[in-house]
Design a protein around this motif. Structure first.
Motif, short mmCIF file in Angstrom:
data_model
loop_
_atom_site.label_atom_id
_atom_site.label_comp_id
_atom_site.label_asym_id
_atom_site.label_seq_id
_atom_site.Cartn_x
_atom_site.Cartn_y
_atom_site.Cartn_z
N ILE A 73 0.85 -1.20 0.00
CA ILE A 73 0.00 0.00 0.00
C ILE A 73 0.88 1.25 0.00
N PHE A 74 1.91 1.21 0.82
CA PHE A 74 2.85 2.34 0.88
C PHE A 74 3.46 2.59 -0.50
N SER A 75 3.86 1.51 -1.14
CA SER A 75 4.53 1.64 -2.43
C SER A 75 3.58 2.11 -3.53
N GLY A 76 2.38 1.53 -3.57
CA GLY A 76 1.46 1.82 -4.66
C GLY A 76 0.64 3.08 -4.47
N ALA A 77 0.24 3.35 -3.22
CA ALA A 77 -0.70 4.45 -3.00
C ALA A 77 -0.04 5.69 -2.39
N ILE A 78 1.22 5.57 -1.97
CA ILE A 78 1.90 6.74 -1.40
C ILE A 78 3.13 7.10 -2.24
N LEU A 79 4.03 6.13 -2.36
CA LEU A 79 5.29 6.40 -3.06
C LEU A 79 5.07 6.70 -4.55
N THR A 80 4.25 5.88 -5.20
CA THR A 80 4.03 6.07 -6.64
C THR A 80 3.41 7.45 -6.94
N PRO A 81 2.32 7.84 -6.26
CA PRO A 81 1.78 9.18 -6.53
C PRO A 81 2.80 10.29 -6.28
N LEU A 82 3.60 10.15 -5.20
CA LEU A 82 4.57 11.20 -4.88
C LEU A 82 5.62 11.32 -5.97
N LEU A 83 6.15 10.17 -6.41
CA LEU A 83 7.27 10.18 -7.35
C LEU A 83 6.80 10.11 -8.80
#
Lengths: 97, 323
Positions: free
Chosen positions: B218-228
């Motif tokens: 979830i961190f990778s797909g819903a937080i990190l991806t949108p940020l980067l």
């Protein structure tokens, strides 16, 4: 917004230049600046910028613009649900008749 | 009407952004005003979603304006336009309901540009006697637009910068709480299945590991991806999620709890990748630069990968307990 671009040659957007009266509504409303009025006619200057939001076609007074008419917010969950719904309603109509 | 946001408004913003009682951020439709509007003051139209209304009113601190809030069922301007609730007909209805023709002596409405997907401006005059003008996309540009009457190219183009992406993240994550709880329970059961039929020890120990990995997904797909987002090399979102997923899985593997079999590591990695890829793909709905045709196109590939990868992961995770 040139920094973020989506898939190339995918958006469904057609302009009938014959019909165009050059009112400029499409150029005005497009949030990605896809149209430009050149010599009193609209031209698609950035097809790959199109996100199929439908603003141009809604505001074209002579129906010269065609955009993918499927209504959708474009998020995966929504599309999965609408696909499931299609499959499910087909099945149901089989059962029903 | 207040043009500065109070504590209560900011609390409401946190609620709206996190999805708490998500469908409950409606402003009563109708006519509002800021300052001391006269008969010749401009009329601005907006949606009855709290965040749309707030964004507009806080820019109008020194203006004397009429504000016509139309009923979009508490949905923001752009999405309501797309769904057809923000339409020329609805504006005409609210104009008549508010008796606007008697309140102002001009016949002009300023509309947010992003309602154009729902509002046919050339139909407005016949419907209610008022002509529409599309103002800028961002409420922040309204004061300048009111002064000059012109929205330049920059004011007419959508943006999606880091800050604009950041405010969307809480909702992306908070929308997942239901699925997360169901998954946790499922993992608890799945992880306990073993040679002795069901082991509570294993359920707790292995269940915790795979739940942690789900969180990382979830961190990778819903937080990190949108940020980067703009910096992840790949156009398709399921691939973007895959790339961040590989990085996160790589980092996690350096800290994996001891005692994990290679088969467990593979299962966990595949599971993390599926979660990350799917959630990244789901973010297409929140961006301002994806088209429905494109999303459908990438989903045909993305979903196959995600389903195969997730099923493989769960099968390996189950088998591992019997080895």
């Amino acid at each position: 917004m040139k920094s973020m671009r989506y898939l190339k040659d995918t958006a469904i957007l057609k302009l009938d230049v014959q019909k165009c009266i050059g009112c400029g509504n499409c150029e005005l409303v497009c949030p990605h600046r896809v149209f430009k009025i050149i010599d009193a006619k609209a031209q698609i200057i950035d097809h790959n910028g199109c996100i199929e939001c439908g603003a141009c076609t809604t505001n074209c007074p002579v129906d010269a613009i065609y955009v993918n008419p499927d209504d959708g917010c474009g998020c995966a969950t929504y599309i999965v649900n609408s696909w499931l719904q299609k499959i499910f309603s087909k099945k149901r109509s089989f059962l029903g008749g | 009407m207040a043009t500065s946001l109070q504590r209560r408004d900011h609390l409401g913003t946190i609620g709206a952004r996190s999805g708490f009682l998500r469908n409950n951020y409606k402003v009563p439709p109708g006519l509002y005003c800021t300052g001391n509007p006269k008969k010749n003051s401009p009329v601005l139209v907006t949606a009855n979603y709290k965040l749309s209304f707030d964004a507009l009113r806080k820019e109008l601190a020194v203006e004397n304006c009429w504000l016509l809030v139309v009923d979009t069922r508490g949905i923001n301007v752009w999405c309501a336009g797309g769904k057809g609730t923000f339409s020329a007909e609805e504006i005409a209805y609210q104009v008549q309901r508010a008796d606007l023709a008697k309140i102002v002596n001009h016949r002009r409405l300023i509309l947010p540009q992003l309602c154009a997907n729902g509002v046919a401006i050339h139909k407005l005059k016949a419907l209610c006697g008022f002509r529409g003008n599309f103002g800028p996309i961002n409420a922040a540009a309204i004061p300048e637009y009111l002064k000059t009457g012109i929205a330049n190219e920059q004011m007419r183009s959508v943006t999606f910068d880091l800050k604009e992406r950041m405010v969307l993240i809480p909702l992306e994550v908070c929308m997942l709480w239901k699925q997360s709880i169901i998954l946790c329970l499922f993992f608890f059961v799945l992880s306990g299945i073993s040679r002795e039929l069901f082991s509570l020890d294993l359920a707790l120990q292995r269940g915790l590991i795979i739940t942690t990995v789900t969180m990382l997904g979830i961190f990778s797909g819903a937080i990190l991806t949108p940020l980067l987002l703009p910096w992840i090399p790949a156009k398709q979102f399921w691939l973007k999620g895959l790339i961040t997923g590989v990085v996160v899985a790589g980092l996690y593997s350096t800290l994996t709890p001891p005692g994990l079999q290679p088969i467990d590591s593979i299962a966990l990695a595949l599971w993390l990748l599926s979660c990350s890829s799917y959630l990244a793909m789901n973010f297409t709905g929140s961006t301002v630069f994806t088209s429905l045709s494109g999303v459908e196109k990438e989903m045909r590939k993305g979903l196959i990968f995600q389903i195969v990868s997730a099923l493989t992961a769960l099968t390996l995770w189950l088998i591992s307990a019997f080895l």
